[in-house]
Motif scaffolding. Structure first.
Motif, PDB file in Angstrom:
ATOM      1  N   ARG A  68       0.951  -1.208   0.030  1.00 37.32           N
ATOM      2  CA  ARG A  68      -0.074  -0.006  -0.144  1.00 37.32           C
ATOM      3  C   ARG A  68       0.817   1.313  -0.051  1.00 37.32           C
ATOM      4  O   ARG A  68       0.700   2.278  -0.615  1.00 37.32           O
ATOM      5  CB  ARG A  68      -0.934   0.076   1.167  1.00 37.32           C
ATOM      6  N   ARG A  69       2.007   1.126   0.642  1.00 44.05           N
ATOM      7  CA  ARG A  69       2.912   2.634   0.749  1.00 44.05           C
ATOM      8  C   ARG A  69       3.565   2.386  -0.507  1.00 44.05           C
ATOM      9  O   ARG A  69       3.729   3.801  -1.037  1.00 44.05           O
ATOM     10  CB  ARG A  69       3.861   2.223   2.002  1.00 44.05           C
ATOM     11  N   SER A  70       3.816   1.458  -1.247  1.00 41.59           N
ATOM     12  CA  SER A  70       4.577   1.539  -2.636  1.00 41.59           C
ATOM     13  C   SER A  70       3.635   2.194  -3.722  1.00 41.59           C
ATOM     14  O   SER A  70       3.918   2.915  -4.487  1.00 41.59           O
ATOM     15  CB  SER A  70       5.047   0.426  -2.929  1.00 41.59           C
ATOM     16  N   ALA A  71       2.212   1.954  -3.474  1.00 41.54           N
ATOM     17  CA  ALA A  71       1.142   2.411  -4.286  1.00 41.54           C
ATOM     18  C   ALA A  71       1.175   3.843  -4.230  1.00 41.54           C
ATOM     19  O   ALA A  71       1.044   4.715  -5.146  1.00 41.54           O
ATOM     20  CB  ALA A  71       0.016   1.765  -3.997  1.00 41.54           C
ATOM     21  N   VAL A  72       1.324   4.187  -2.715  1.00 40.70           N
ATOM     22  CA  VAL A  72       1.075   5.726  -2.621  1.00 40.70           C
ATOM     23  C   VAL A  72       2.276   6.440  -3.223  1.00 40.70           C
ATOM     24  O   VAL A  72       2.376   7.580  -3.774  1.00 40.70           O
ATOM     25  CB  VAL A  72       0.833   6.082  -1.033  1.00 40.70           C
ATOM     26  N   ALA A  73       3.512   6.014  -2.913  1.00 41.85           N
ATOM     27  CA  ALA A  73       4.787   6.447  -3.291  1.00 41.85           C
ATOM     28  C   ALA A  73       4.707   6.413  -4.966  1.00 41.85           C
ATOM     29  O   ALA A  73       5.180   7.586  -5.442  1.00 41.85           O
ATOM     30  CB  ALA A  73       5.840   5.618  -2.950  1.00 41.85           C
ATOM     31  N   GLU A  74       4.375   5.619  -5.405  1.00 43.57           N
ATOM     32  CA  GLU A  74       4.501   5.702  -7.008  1.00 43.57           C
ATOM     33  C   GLU A  74       3.297   6.936  -7.727  1.00 43.57           C
ATOM     34  O   GLU A  74       3.731   7.518  -8.479  1.00 43.57           O
ATOM     35  CB  GLU A  74       4.055   4.229  -7.317  1.00 43.57           C
ATOM     36  N   THR A  75       2.276   6.744  -6.664  1.00 44.83           N
ATOM     37  CA  THR A  75       1.313   7.950  -7.490  1.00 44.83           C
ATOM     38  C   THR A  75       1.822   9.198  -7.152  1.00 44.83           C
ATOM     39  O   THR A  75       1.673  10.081  -7.965  1.00 44.83           O
ATOM     40  CB  THR A  75       0.005   7.691  -6.647  1.00 44.83           C
ATOM     41  N   LEU A  76       2.511   9.494  -6.064  1.00 44.86           N
ATOM     42  CA  LEU A  76       3.076  10.833  -5.681  1.00 44.86           C
ATOM     43  C   LEU A  76       4.146  11.199  -6.585  1.00 44.86           C
ATOM     44  O   LEU A  76       4.471  12.110  -7.237  1.00 44.86           O
ATOM     45  CB  LEU A  76       3.753  10.816  -4.213  1.00 44.86           C
ATOM     46  N   ALA A  77       5.015  10.041  -7.116  1.00 47.51           N
ATOM     47  CA  ALA A  77       6.068  10.497  -8.099  1.00 47.51           C
ATOM     48  C   ALA A  77       5.439  10.704  -9.315  1.00 47.51           C
ATOM     49  O   ALA A  77       6.046  11.526 -10.004  1.00 47.51           O
ATOM     50  CB  ALA A  77       6.656   9.075  -8.019  1.00 47.51           C
ATOM     51  N   HIS A  78       4.432  10.308  -9.688  1.00 48.70           N
ATOM     52  CA  HIS A  78       3.540  10.315 -10.938  1.00 48.70           C
ATOM     53  C   HIS A  78       3.222  12.045 -10.883  1.00 48.70           C
ATOM     54  O   HIS A  78       3.436  12.704 -12.040  1.00 48.70           O
ATOM     55  CB  HIS A  78       2.596   9.513 -11.318  1.00 48.70           C
ATOM     56  N   TRP A  79       2.587  12.433  -9.729  1.00 53.40           N
ATOM     57  CA  TRP A  79       2.064  13.854  -9.638  1.00 53.40           C
ATOM     58  C   TRP A  79       3.351  14.743  -9.826  1.00 53.40           C
ATOM     59  O   TRP A  79       3.266  15.730 -10.365  1.00 53.40           O
ATOM     60  CB  TRP A  79       1.335  13.795  -8.560  1.00 53.40           C
ATOM     61  N   ARG A  80       4.394  14.257  -8.999  1.00 51.33           N
ATOM     62  CA  ARG A  80       5.436  15.195  -9.026  1.00 51.33           C
ATOM     63  C   ARG A  80       6.042  15.742 -10.419  1.00 51.33           C
ATOM     64  O   ARG A  80       6.353  16.597 -10.714  1.00 51.33           O
ATOM     65  CB  ARG A  80       6.574  14.364  -8.160  1.00 51.33           C
ATOM     66  N   ASP A  81       6.071  14.479 -11.171  1.00 46.27           N
ATOM     67  CA  ASP A  81       6.670  14.706 -12.607  1.00 46.27           C
ATOM     68  C   ASP A  81       5.652  15.327 -13.482  1.00 46.27           C
ATOM     69  O   ASP A  81       6.083  16.131 -14.321  1.00 46.27           O
ATOM     70  CB  ASP A  81       6.949  13.536 -13.171  1.00 46.27           C
ATOM     71  N   ALA A  82       4.416  15.024 -13.098  1.00 47.21           N
ATOM     72  CA  ALA A  82       3.467  15.621 -14.239  1.00 47.21           C
ATOM     73  C   ALA A  82       3.253  17.044 -13.677  1.00 47.21           C
ATOM     74  O   ALA A  82       2.770  18.004 -14.732  1.00 47.21           O
ATOM     75  CB  ALA A  82       1.985  14.753 -14.036  1.00 47.21           C
ATOM     76  N   ILE A  83       3.225  17.552 -12.491  1.00 53.13           N
ATOM     77  CA  ILE A  83       3.059  18.911 -12.119  1.00 53.13           C
ATOM     78  C   ILE A  83       4.228  19.671 -12.040  1.00 53.13           C
ATOM     79  O   ILE A  83       3.880  20.911 -12.047  1.00 53.13           O
ATOM     80  CB  ILE A  83       2.041  18.792 -10.859  1.00 53.13           C
ATOM     81  N   GLY A  84       5.180  18.994 -11.626  1.00 56.73           N
ATOM     82  CA  GLY A  84       6.431  19.680 -11.482  1.00 56.73           C
ATOM     83  C   GLY A  84       6.779  20.369 -10.003  1.00 56.73           C
ATOM     84  O   GLY A  84       7.236  21.392 -10.066  1.00 56.73           O
ATOM     85  N   VAL A  85       6.299  19.622  -9.306  1.00 58.01           N
ATOM     86  CA  VAL A  85       6.522  20.086  -7.827  1.00 58.01           C
ATOM     87  C   VAL A  85       6.769  18.823  -6.725  1.00 58.01           C
ATOM     88  O   VAL A  85       6.287  17.776  -7.318  1.00 58.01           O
ATOM     89  CB  VAL A  85       5.180  21.020  -7.410  1.00 58.01           C
ATOM     90  N   PRO A  86       7.500  19.198  -5.712  1.00 61.47           N
ATOM     91  CA  PRO A  86       7.534  18.048  -4.721  1.00 61.47           C
ATOM     92  C   PRO A  86       6.018  17.844  -4.101  1.00 61.47           C
ATOM     93  O   PRO A  86       5.472  18.864  -3.911  1.00 61.47           O
ATOM     94  CB  PRO A  86       8.435  18.509  -3.771  1.00 61.47           C
ATOM     95  N   VAL A  87       5.784  16.475  -3.952  1.00 62.40           N
ATOM     96  CA  VAL A  87       4.544  16.226  -3.300  1.00 62.40           C
ATOM     97  C   VAL A  87       4.846  15.451  -1.984  1.00 62.40           C
ATOM     98  O   VAL A  87       5.344  14.528  -2.017  1.00 62.40           O
ATOM     99  CB  VAL A  87       3.870  15.413  -4.389  1.00 62.40           C
ATOM    100  N   TYR A  88       3.897  15.781  -1.056  1.00 67.21           N
ATOM    101  CA  TYR A  88       3.854  15.238   0.326  1.00 67.21           C
ATOM    102  C   TYR A  88       2.662  14.622   0.532  1.00 67.21           C
ATOM    103  O   TYR A  88       1.177  15.274  -0.007  1.00 67.21           O
ATOM    104  CB  TYR A  88       4.072  16.514   1.395  1.00 67.21           C
ATOM    105  N   TYR A  89       2.726  13.551   1.325  1.00 69.65           N
ATOM    106  CA  TYR A  89       1.313  13.111   1.946  1.00 69.65           C
ATOM    107  C   TYR A  89       1.620  13.217   3.305  1.00 69.65           C
ATOM    108  O   TYR A  89       2.646  12.322   4.113  1.00 69.65           O
ATOM    109  CB  TYR A  89       1.118  11.489   1.291  1.00 69.65           C
ATOM    110  N   ALA A  90       0.395  13.605   3.972  1.00 71.44           N
ATOM    111  CA  ALA A  90       0.376  13.383   5.414  1.00 71.44           C
ATOM    112  C   ALA A  90      -0.722  13.133   6.235  1.00 71.44           C
ATOM    113  O   ALA A  90      -1.849  13.285   5.303  1.00 71.44           O
ATOM    114  CB  ALA A  90       0.912  14.980   6.083  1.00 71.44           C
ATOM    115  N   MET A  91      -0.800  12.502   7.306  1.00 71.18           N
ATOM    116  CA  MET A  91      -1.967  12.583   8.115  1.00 71.18           C
ATOM    117  C   MET A  91      -2.018  13.135   9.558  1.00 71.18           C
ATOM    118  O   MET A  91      -0.922  13.266  10.015  1.00 71.18           O
ATOM    119  CB  MET A  91      -2.151  10.768   8.254  1.00 71.18           C
TER     120      MET A  91
END
Length: 237
Positions: A68-91
């Protein structure tokens, strides 16, 4: 490992001879390995049948969590590259702000955590977004433990001022902060609520690119909306 996999395929257990036959192992070797696995807690034996033990269940649970953590990390990496910004996930979990995952690169580096994110939730978009999703009592409880302390000239000045700002925050709108946590950086955070999980996805960029912040935040929010169904389990990590 073949023995464990084979036992896992028998919901109602299996005897040693059957396991030896299905794995292609010699019967003495099978007995030796089964005794070792039972001793270590990976298997349990009941009336001559072998079942997965507590240790194997914990191993499987850890593996599922890593997936599950890998799925989140892969999704964040996709958005990082697509939008051109560092992306953070927090709870917000057990009364604490927890940054679970950060995806950045040399081209779009993340903000350096120079002041503890947990104690400075009032100053960054991640913390403000999470606190905005709590009720009044939970916010006051957090601020009683982590009172507002200005850390840049732009940081909110006291608890009451922050509470007023949070009360004005519109539900599901991105939360924006400009140079409140670190000079020269602006941030935006998008609220995420799945069941009782209070979470956020956020981004940061240099203040020189501040005009990109809101359009990028709305794009991130749109992306989250499209993928929330498939991510709903994973974001509860």
């Amino acid at each position: 490992m073949r023995l464990l996999e084979t036992v896992a395929g028998h919901a109602y257990g299996a005897p040693a001879k059957q396991l030896a036959r299905e794995t292609g192992l010699a019967l003495p070797t099978t007995y030796h390995l089964l005794r070792t696995l039972v001793h270590e807690g990976y298997l349990r034996r009941e009336k001559g049948l072998f079942f997965l033990g507590d240790a194997a269940e914990r191993l499987g649970s850890s593996g599922a969590q890593q997936k599950r953590r890998s799925a989140v990390a892969e999704t964040l990496a996709h958005w990082r590259d697509a939008i051109g910004v560092p992306v953070y996930y927090a709870m917000y979990r057990d009364g604490e702000i927890e940054v679970m995952c950060v995806s950045d690169s040399p081209e779009v580096p993340a903000v350096e955590e120079w002041a503890d994110f947990r104690a400075t939730g009032h100053a960054h978009a991640i913390g403000q977004c999470l606190l905005s999703q709590l009720d009044e009592d939970a916010r006051r409880d957090h601020l009683a433990r982590y009172p507002v302390q200005p850390i840049t000239p732009y940081t909110v000045r006291d608890n009451d001022a922050l509470l007023r700002r949070l009360a004005r925050t519109r539900r599901m709108e991105p939360v924006v902060e400009r140079q409140e946590y670190v000079l020269g950086t602006v941030c935006a955070a998008v609220p995420i609520t799945v069941g009782t999980t209070v979470a956020t996805m956020a981004m940061s960029m240099p203040v020189s690119q501040a005009d990109r912040l809101l359009p990028a935040a709305h794009r991130l929010q749109s992306e989250i909306g499209r993928h929330l169904g498939t991510l709903s389990l994973s974001i509860s990590i």
